[in-house]
Structures are given as C-alpha cells and as structure tokens.
Design a protein around this motif. Structure first.
Motif, short mmCIF file in Angstrom:
data_model
loop_
_atom_site.label_atom_id
_atom_site.label_comp_id
_atom_site.label_asym_id
_atom_site.label_seq_id
_atom_site.Cartn_x
_atom_site.Cartn_y
_atom_site.Cartn_z
N ASN A 173 0.84 -1.19 0.00
CA ASN A 173 0.00 0.00 0.00
C ASN A 173 0.88 1.25 0.00
O ASN A 173 1.62 1.50 0.95
N SER A 178 -7.98 5.04 -2.66
CA SER A 178 -9.06 4.24 -3.23
C SER A 178 -8.48 3.18 -4.14
O SER A 178 -7.31 3.23 -4.53
N PHE A 179 -9.31 2.21 -4.51
CA PHE A 179 -8.88 1.17 -5.46
C PHE A 179 -8.55 1.82 -6.80
O PHE A 179 -7.59 1.42 -7.47
N GLU A 180 -9.31 2.84 -7.19
CA GLU A 180 -9.06 3.51 -8.47
C GLU A 180 -7.69 4.20 -8.47
O GLU A 180 -7.01 4.22 -9.48
N ARG A 198 -13.20 -7.53 -12.67
CA ARG A 198 -14.16 -7.16 -11.63
C ARG A 198 -15.57 -7.02 -12.21
O ARG A 198 -16.56 -7.45 -11.58
N GLU A 298 -11.43 -11.75 -7.56
CA GLU A 298 -12.23 -10.72 -6.87
C GLU A 298 -12.32 -11.00 -5.38
O GLU A 298 -12.12 -10.10 -4.55
N TYR A 302 -8.79 -8.69 -4.89
CA TYR A 302 -9.27 -7.33 -5.02
C TYR A 302 -10.02 -6.86 -3.77
O TYR A 302 -9.86 -5.72 -3.35
N ARG A 303 -10.82 -7.75 -3.16
CA ARG A 303 -11.51 -7.36 -1.93
C ARG A 303 -10.51 -7.18 -0.78
O ARG A 303 -10.73 -6.38 0.12
N ASP A 306 -9.18 -3.72 -1.33
CA ASP A 306 -10.19 -2.76 -0.86
C ASP A 306 -10.12 -2.58 0.64
O ASP A 306 -10.15 -1.45 1.16
N ALA A 310 -9.01 0.71 2.93
CA ALA A 310 -9.95 1.31 3.88
C ALA A 310 -9.37 1.35 5.29
O ALA A 310 -9.58 2.32 6.03
#
Length: 380
Positions: A173, A178-180, A198, A298, A302-303, A306, A310
């Motif tokens: 990280n 954000s993911f974007e 996704r 996903e 990816y989760r 996310d 967060a």
C-alpha cells in the motif's frame, strides 16, 4: 531454564501474547495464543495428525517466562509450505531416518511472523540453541524454522543453521486513497484487465460481502467450511482444518478476521478467510462451490486490497505461490527459513544445494520484478 511443553494450553495466554506480540512491534494475530489454542482444541494440530506440540519455553531465575518457541514433533512434512520431501527421500534412501523432525511454525500457515518469541537477540539465540538440544532429546533428525523475519534469519544463520529463501507475492500500500488510485499506477493494459475481471463478476450476478467481528455467524462458517472442503479436496485431497476450528476462531478472535462471502441468487457460493494484523492483512483460505470467471481474483485479491486501503494497512500477504498474482498488483517478496540437520553428511549436502537455490531465488525475483504491472515511473 529451558523445557518443552506438550500444549499451548500449558502456557498462560498473557505470557504467550506478551512475548509473541509485544506492544512495540507489529501485531500479528496468527502468532497469538488464541490461534494456537484453536488449532489444538479443534484437533487440527495435535499428535494424531502428525503435529505433536513440543513448545519450547524459557524461564529466568525467578521463574518468569522470557521466551517461547511454537514447536512440533512431526512424522511427515505436510502443511508446511517449505518443501523438504526431497531431503527426506535422499536421507532415507541412504539408510537414515528423517522422521521425526521438529518444525517451528504456525501450522498450515505460510505467513511471515516471529518464531522465537523473546525480547532480545541474545534470548532468541538461547532459544535457537535450546531447539538443537531438544532435537537431540527427541531423537529427531532436524529442526526447521519457517517463515521467520529476515532479521532473525540473518542473525541466526550460519554454520549450524542453514539459510533458505523462497518467494511470495504481497500487495504493498503506497498510501492509496481508493482502489481507483491504485489502478492509476498500473500500466494501461493491466488496469484494463483488472476492471474487466471485476466487471465480469458483477455481470454474473454475484454480490460480495466483507464480514468482520460480530457480523460473522455460524451460518457463514457452515458455508465457508463447505467451500473450503470442496476446493481443498479437489486441489490436494485432504484439507487440514476441520469444522470445529472455524467455530473456535470465530468465538476467540472474530475482531481479527475478515471473511469475504460471495452470494448468487441468495445462496452463498464462495468465500475467502483473512486475518487482520496491525500492519498486514493475511490471506489464508479460499473455497467455492461454483466456478465463475475471475471470482477467485475478486474474492481473494481485489476485496483484500479494498479492505487494506480502507483500514490503511501497509500490505496484503496473499499466501503461498501464485505467479498470477503479479498481474494483479502483488509484487514478489522473499520469505525466509532456517534448517538444522543433525547428520553431518546430510547437513553438507543440503548446504550445497541451498547455496545454489538461493542464487536461483534471487534471479527469479529479479526476473519477476521486471514484469511488474506498475508503470515504470512508479517507485516501489
């Protein structure tokens, strides 16, 4: 004084956690007393399964616990993720007896963390010497300390302790909001592929829920165990964890668990189990009852990203193996293990092999890094 005990339950929880997760270090739930207790109470890491606890403890002159090593007397090499089957075969073909051996690890868990629980390097050296003495006492062929921190690997490695490396893939990280923002740092093709993956999961009518703490109920563990058993049986035949284990960790450490559940048409169909540390999310187990393109990516990768964004966690450790993780933003990182082999001939042979293997691992890591999915100007 050093001695071995036959259960984590023989050690007070507060003593174990004081040494395994000191206040001034990263918190890692996978080395806490609760995790080891659940492995033993569920019957997953016990003598019957080939994981007989022989935890080494060290006391000072006043009887205060100053060191612990989570150690097991093993009669096989399953559930370790650092493979020594070739060493065992060669030694036994030569007339030796490789089992039992001593394994210092978190059973069934290829995640880096402390293995010699003590405050100082000198005390950790005393524990390492104690392991060699325990190897003789137990008439074992060897001691294996796996997935330990690089600093301990470097400090303890040498003539007696052979050094080994391997590669995992971790997501790092960089302060992403954000993911974007994470995607923006990737090459355009990799960014496009991840968005497409996704979107395909959503198009299949699959919804995902990220559950922690009291949100995780027994119905979720029932479903996850079915996923785990179905996928595990197809991949390696005999999954290591039983249903009781999941209920026990749910009761003991739900606040340190992230359970991602995938649902389709009101039915839970897949899930991923993660553990939440202060500086890392540790991806552990996954399973599914239905196959859908990209559902694994996903749910598991990816989760997890996310969640780490967060929670502002510095990294996601996604478990063993998996070069496919590279294209999804998980970069190659070295892992470390130490090995003591009591037989001088086997020690020499393995030492020669490991010297070559380490060079190969360095070359592999360099080659993988050259295929980083990030834009060249990104500095990782």
């Amino acid at each position: 004084m050093l001695k071995a005990v036959s259960s984590a339950l023989s050690i007070k929880r507060e003593d174990w956690d004081r040494l395994a997760n000191p206040a001034d270090a990263e918190f890692n739930p996978l080395v806490g007393h609760d995790f080891f207790r659940c492995l033993e109470e569920s019957g997953c890491a016990v003598a019957k399964t080939g994981w007989a606890p022989r935890h080494l403890v060290m006391e000072d002159g006043e009887g205060r616990l100053t060191g612990i090593v989570p150690c097991y007397r093993k009669r096989h090499s399953y559930g370790e993720y650092v493979f020594d089957h070739g060493w065992a075969d060669a030694f036994e073909r030569a007339g030796g007896r490789y089992y039992p051996k001593l394994q210092v690890s978190v059973p069934f868990t290829p995640a880096t963390g402390p293995r010699l629980f003590a405050a100082s390097e000198a005390e950790r050296r005393d524990l390492a010497s104690g392991l060699i003495a325990l190897c003789t006492e137990e008439k074992a062929s060897s001691v294996h300390i796996t997935f330990l921190p690089e600093a301990d690997w470097a400090a303890l490695g040498g003539r007696l302790w052979l050094q080994r490396t391997d590669i995992q893939f971790h997501w790092l990280n960089q302060g992403f909001a954000s993911f974007e923002e994470f995607l923006a740092g990737l090459s355009s093709q990799k960014r496009k592929n991840i968005r497409k993956e996704r979107a395909s999961v959503a198009k299949a009518g699959i919804q995902l829920r990220a559950l922690t703490g009291a949100e995780i109920q027994e119905k979720h563990w029932d479903a996850f165990y079915a996923f785990y058993m179905d996928t595990g049986a197809r991949k390696w035949g005999s999954p290591y964890l039983n249903r009781d284990f999941f209920s026990l960790i749910g009761q003991a450490m739900a606040q340190h668990i992230l359970l991602v559940i995938a649902e389709r048409q009101g039915r839970m169909i897949a899930g991923a189990l993660n553990f939440i540390g202060s500086h890392a999310l540790y991806g552990r187990n996954w399973g599914s009852l239905e196959y859908h393109d990209n559902l694994h990516f996903e749910t598991c990768y990816y989760r997890a990203i996310d969640f780490a964004i967060a929670r502002r966690l510095p990294r996601v450790e996604a478990g063993a193996q998996g070069g496919h993780k590279l294209a999804r933003g998980y970069l190659p990182q070295k892992t470390y293990s130490l090995h003591y082999l009591a037989h001088p001939g086997l020690q020499r042979a393995v030492a020669n092999y490991l010297e070559s293997e380490r060079r190969g691992i360095d070359q592999e890591k360099e080659a993988l890094a050259a295929h980083s999915p990030f834009r060249q100007e990104q500095d990782f």
